[in-house]
Design a protein around this motif. Structure first.
Motif, PDB file in Angstrom:
ATOM      1  N   LEU A   1       4.620  -6.627   8.630  1.00 60.24           N
ATOM      2  CA  LEU A   1       3.989  -5.352   8.665  1.00 60.24           C
ATOM      3  C   LEU A   1       2.295  -5.482   8.092  1.00 60.24           C
ATOM      4  N   ARG A   2       2.001  -4.184   7.932  1.00 59.86           N
ATOM      5  CA  ARG A   2       0.786  -4.118   7.411  1.00 59.86           C
ATOM      6  C   ARG A   2       0.516  -3.285   6.401  1.00 59.86           C
ATOM      7  N   PRO A   3       1.182  -3.699   5.112  1.00 56.50           N
ATOM      8  CA  PRO A   3       1.498  -2.674   3.956  1.00 56.50           C
ATOM      9  C   PRO A   3       0.224  -2.128   3.276  1.00 56.50           C
ATOM     10  N   ILE A   4       0.521  -0.873   2.827  1.00 57.50           N
ATOM     11  CA  ILE A   4      -0.452  -0.162   2.041  1.00 57.50           C
ATOM     12  C   ILE A   4      -0.035   0.287   0.807  1.00 57.50           C
ATOM     13  N   LEU A   5      -0.835   0.447  -0.154  1.00 57.39           N
ATOM     14  CA  LEU A   5      -0.467   0.994  -1.401  1.00 57.39           C
ATOM     15  C   LEU A   5      -0.812   2.445  -1.755  1.00 57.39           C
ATOM     16  N   CYS A   6      -0.226   3.151  -1.850  1.00 60.97           N
ATOM     17  CA  CYS A   6      -0.336   4.655  -2.347  1.00 60.97           C
ATOM     18  C   CYS A   6       0.375   5.036  -3.609  1.00 60.97           C
ATOM     19  N   ALA A   7      -0.447   5.527  -4.492  1.00 60.65           N
ATOM     20  CA  ALA A   7       0.105   5.615  -5.771  1.00 60.65           C
ATOM     21  C   ALA A   7      -0.605   6.670  -6.765  1.00 60.65           C
ATOM     22  N   ASN A   8       0.144   7.454  -7.510  1.00 58.76           N
ATOM     23  CA  ASN A   8      -0.420   8.093  -8.592  1.00 58.76           C
ATOM     24  C   ASN A   8      -0.221   7.241  -9.996  1.00 58.76           C
ATOM     25  N   LEU A   9      -1.385   6.619 -10.215  1.00 54.52           N
ATOM     26  CA  LEU A   9      -1.127   5.758 -11.382  1.00 54.52           C
ATOM     27  C   LEU A   9      -1.356   6.253 -12.752  1.00 54.52           C
ATOM     28  N   PRO A  10      -0.418   5.550 -13.322  1.00 56.97           N
ATOM     29  CA  PRO A  10      -0.800   5.748 -15.196  1.00 56.97           C
ATOM     30  C   PRO A  10      -1.960   5.435 -15.295  1.00 56.97           C
ATOM     31  N   TYR A  11      -2.554   6.142 -16.074  1.00 55.34           N
ATOM     32  CA  TYR A  11      -4.034   5.769 -16.241  1.00 55.34           C
ATOM     33  C   TYR A  11      -4.428   4.594 -17.003  1.00 55.34           C
ATOM     34  N   ASN A  12      -3.340   4.313 -18.122  1.00 55.67           N
ATOM     35  CA  ASN A  12      -3.678   2.882 -18.903  1.00 55.67           C
ATOM     36  C   ASN A  12      -3.252   1.972 -18.113  1.00 55.67           C
ATOM     37  N   ILE A  13      -3.004   1.763 -16.897  1.00 56.85           N
ATOM     38  CA  ILE A  13      -2.714   0.420 -16.042  1.00 56.85           C
ATOM     39  C   ILE A  13      -3.532   0.348 -15.017  1.00 56.85           C
ATOM     40  N   THR A  14      -4.598   1.463 -14.773  1.00 58.16           N
ATOM     41  CA  THR A  14      -5.303   1.485 -13.506  1.00 58.16           C
ATOM     42  C   THR A  14      -6.307   0.196 -13.409  1.00 58.16           C
ATOM     43  N   THR A  15      -6.950  -0.365 -14.265  1.00 56.77           N
ATOM     44  CA  THR A  15      -7.778  -1.512 -14.151  1.00 56.77           C
ATOM     45  C   THR A  15      -6.931  -2.769 -13.778  1.00 56.77           C
ATOM     46  N   PRO A  16      -5.963  -3.018 -14.657  1.00 58.71           N
ATOM     47  CA  PRO A  16      -5.377  -4.155 -14.470  1.00 58.71           C
ATOM     48  C   PRO A  16      -4.600  -4.352 -12.871  1.00 58.71           C
ATOM     49  N   LEU A  17      -3.879  -3.177 -12.725  1.00 54.79           N
ATOM     50  CA  LEU A  17      -3.100  -3.203 -11.524  1.00 54.79           C
ATOM     51  C   LEU A  17      -4.099  -3.237 -10.267  1.00 54.79           C
ATOM     52  N   LEU A  18      -5.362  -2.448 -10.371  1.00 57.11           N
ATOM     53  CA  LEU A  18      -6.208  -2.551  -9.216  1.00 57.11           C
ATOM     54  C   LEU A  18      -6.784  -3.857  -8.890  1.00 57.11           C
ATOM     55  N   THR A  19      -6.962  -4.614  -9.904  1.00 54.52           N
ATOM     56  CA  THR A  19      -7.429  -6.046  -9.926  1.00 54.52           C
ATOM     57  C   THR A  19      -6.366  -6.940  -9.641  1.00 54.52           C
ATOM     58  N   ALA A  20      -5.064  -6.650  -9.962  1.00 51.18           N
ATOM     59  CA  ALA A  20      -3.940  -7.572  -9.476  1.00 51.18           C
ATOM     60  C   ALA A  20      -3.644  -7.449  -7.798  1.00 51.18           C
ATOM     61  N   CYS A  21      -4.004  -6.029  -7.455  1.00 51.18           N
ATOM     62  CA  CYS A  21      -3.794  -5.770  -6.004  1.00 51.18           C
ATOM     63  C   CYS A  21      -5.021  -6.529  -5.220  1.00 51.18           C
ATOM     64  N   VAL A  22      -6.121  -6.465  -5.807  1.00 54.27           N
ATOM     65  CA  VAL A  22      -7.234  -6.985  -4.892  1.00 54.27           C
ATOM     66  C   VAL A  22      -6.983  -8.422  -4.797  1.00 54.27           C
ATOM     67  N   LYS A  23      -6.568  -9.248  -6.011  1.00 52.75           N
ATOM     68  CA  LYS A  23      -6.277 -10.615  -6.268  1.00 52.75           C
ATOM     69  C   LYS A  23      -5.169 -11.020  -5.038  1.00 52.75           C
ATOM     70  N   ALA A  24      -4.268 -10.112  -5.151  1.00 50.94           N
ATOM     71  CA  ALA A  24      -2.851 -10.568  -4.323  1.00 50.94           C
ATOM     72  C   ALA A  24      -3.445 -10.674  -2.921  1.00 50.94           C
ATOM     73  N   LYS A  25      -4.228  -9.826  -2.504  1.00 50.47           N
ATOM     74  CA  LYS A  25      -4.705  -9.807  -0.939  1.00 50.47           C
ATOM     75  C   LYS A  25      -3.624  -9.643   0.083  1.00 50.47           C
ATOM     76  N   CYS A  26      -2.761  -8.526  -0.287  1.00 49.40           N
ATOM     77  CA  CYS A  26      -1.332  -8.480   0.503  1.00 49.40           C
ATOM     78  C   CYS A  26      -1.574  -6.784   0.950  1.00 49.40           C
ATOM     79  N   PHE A  27      -2.557  -6.106   0.526  1.00 46.20           N
ATOM     80  CA  PHE A  27      -2.576  -4.767   1.042  1.00 46.20           C
ATOM     81  C   PHE A  27      -3.629  -4.462   2.133  1.00 46.20           C
ATOM     82  N   THR A  28      -3.393  -3.800   3.298  1.00 47.65           N
ATOM     83  CA  THR A  28      -4.342  -3.074   4.110  1.00 47.65           C
ATOM     84  C   THR A  28      -5.146  -2.381   3.466  1.00 47.65           C
ATOM     85  N   SER A  29      -4.714  -1.484   2.848  1.00 47.13           N
ATOM     86  CA  SER A  29      -5.548  -0.387   1.972  1.00 47.13           C
ATOM     87  C   SER A  29      -4.749   0.163   0.738  1.00 47.13           C
TER      88      SER A  29
END
Length: 192
Positions: A36-64
């Motif tokens: 499938l072409r997975p997407i991530l859609c979330a209301n993030l806790p503000y204290n994990i925004t930067t590390p989670l977005l960084t992990a998502c970009v590095k993982a290269k597994c989400f279409t958007s």
């Protein structure tokens, strides 16, 4: 008041419990969304925004990736180098109950087919960007010292070799500048 139903009655729902920052996102996506072409859609806790977005970009597994985050963070993510401009959709705090003390914004990041810049080492690019923003009020040479065991004089020479002014700050560089700088640091250090 929130009503939570037994999710076991839905065959298209899987609850994965755990700390998202400790998950292997690529493996998780491969296991649950193979083909499938997975997407991530979330209301993030503000204290994990930067590390989670960084992990998502590095993982290269989400279409958007579409996330609701603190407005100031969205402004930084969407800003052009050296500006305060942004392109985020703001969500006033009055939209939530209980009402938070901050305004939020929705950003959507679409994964590119191929990277916008080519570098000798992706790990070195991440390291260079992190160090470049480590000391926002200092020059790039001073900031880079936080991530590289190289003398300030040598860093100044590396920066000059990339056609960048000696007094430039990391926040003024665009991605192409960081790519050139990353490759120069890769060549000049024992990382290769």
């Amino acid at each position: 008041q929130m009503c939570i139903r037994d999710r076991s009655e839905y065959d298209n729902f899987t609850l994965v419990e755990g700390d998202i920052l400790k998950q292997d996102l690529s493996a998780l996506v491969a296991e649950h969304f193979a083909g499938l072409r997975p997407i991530l859609c979330a209301n993030l806790p503000y204290n994990i925004t930067t590390p989670l977005l960084t992990a998502c970009v590095k993982a290269k597994c989400f279409t958007s990736i579409t996330v609701l985050i603190q407005k100031e963070v969205a402004q930084r993510i969407c800003a052009q180098p050296g500006t305060a401009d942004y392109g985020a959709f703001t969500v006033p705090n009055t939209c939530f109950l209980p009402m938070p003390k901050v305004t939020s914004a929705v950003i959507r990041c679409i994964t590119r087919e191929k990277p916008p810049v080519a570098v000798q080492s992706e790990a070195m690019l991440w390291r260079t960007v992190k160090a470049g923003f480590a000391l926002r009020r200092k020059t790039l040479a001073n900031s880079l010292q936080t991530g590289f065991p190289v003398s300030k004089q040598e860093l100044t020479q590396i920066i000059a070799s990339c056609d960048l002014p000696g007094d430039i700050r990391g926040e003024r560089l665009c991605l192409a500048d960081y790519a050139r700088l990353s490759d120069a640091l890769y060549a000049a250090t024992d990382e290769n």
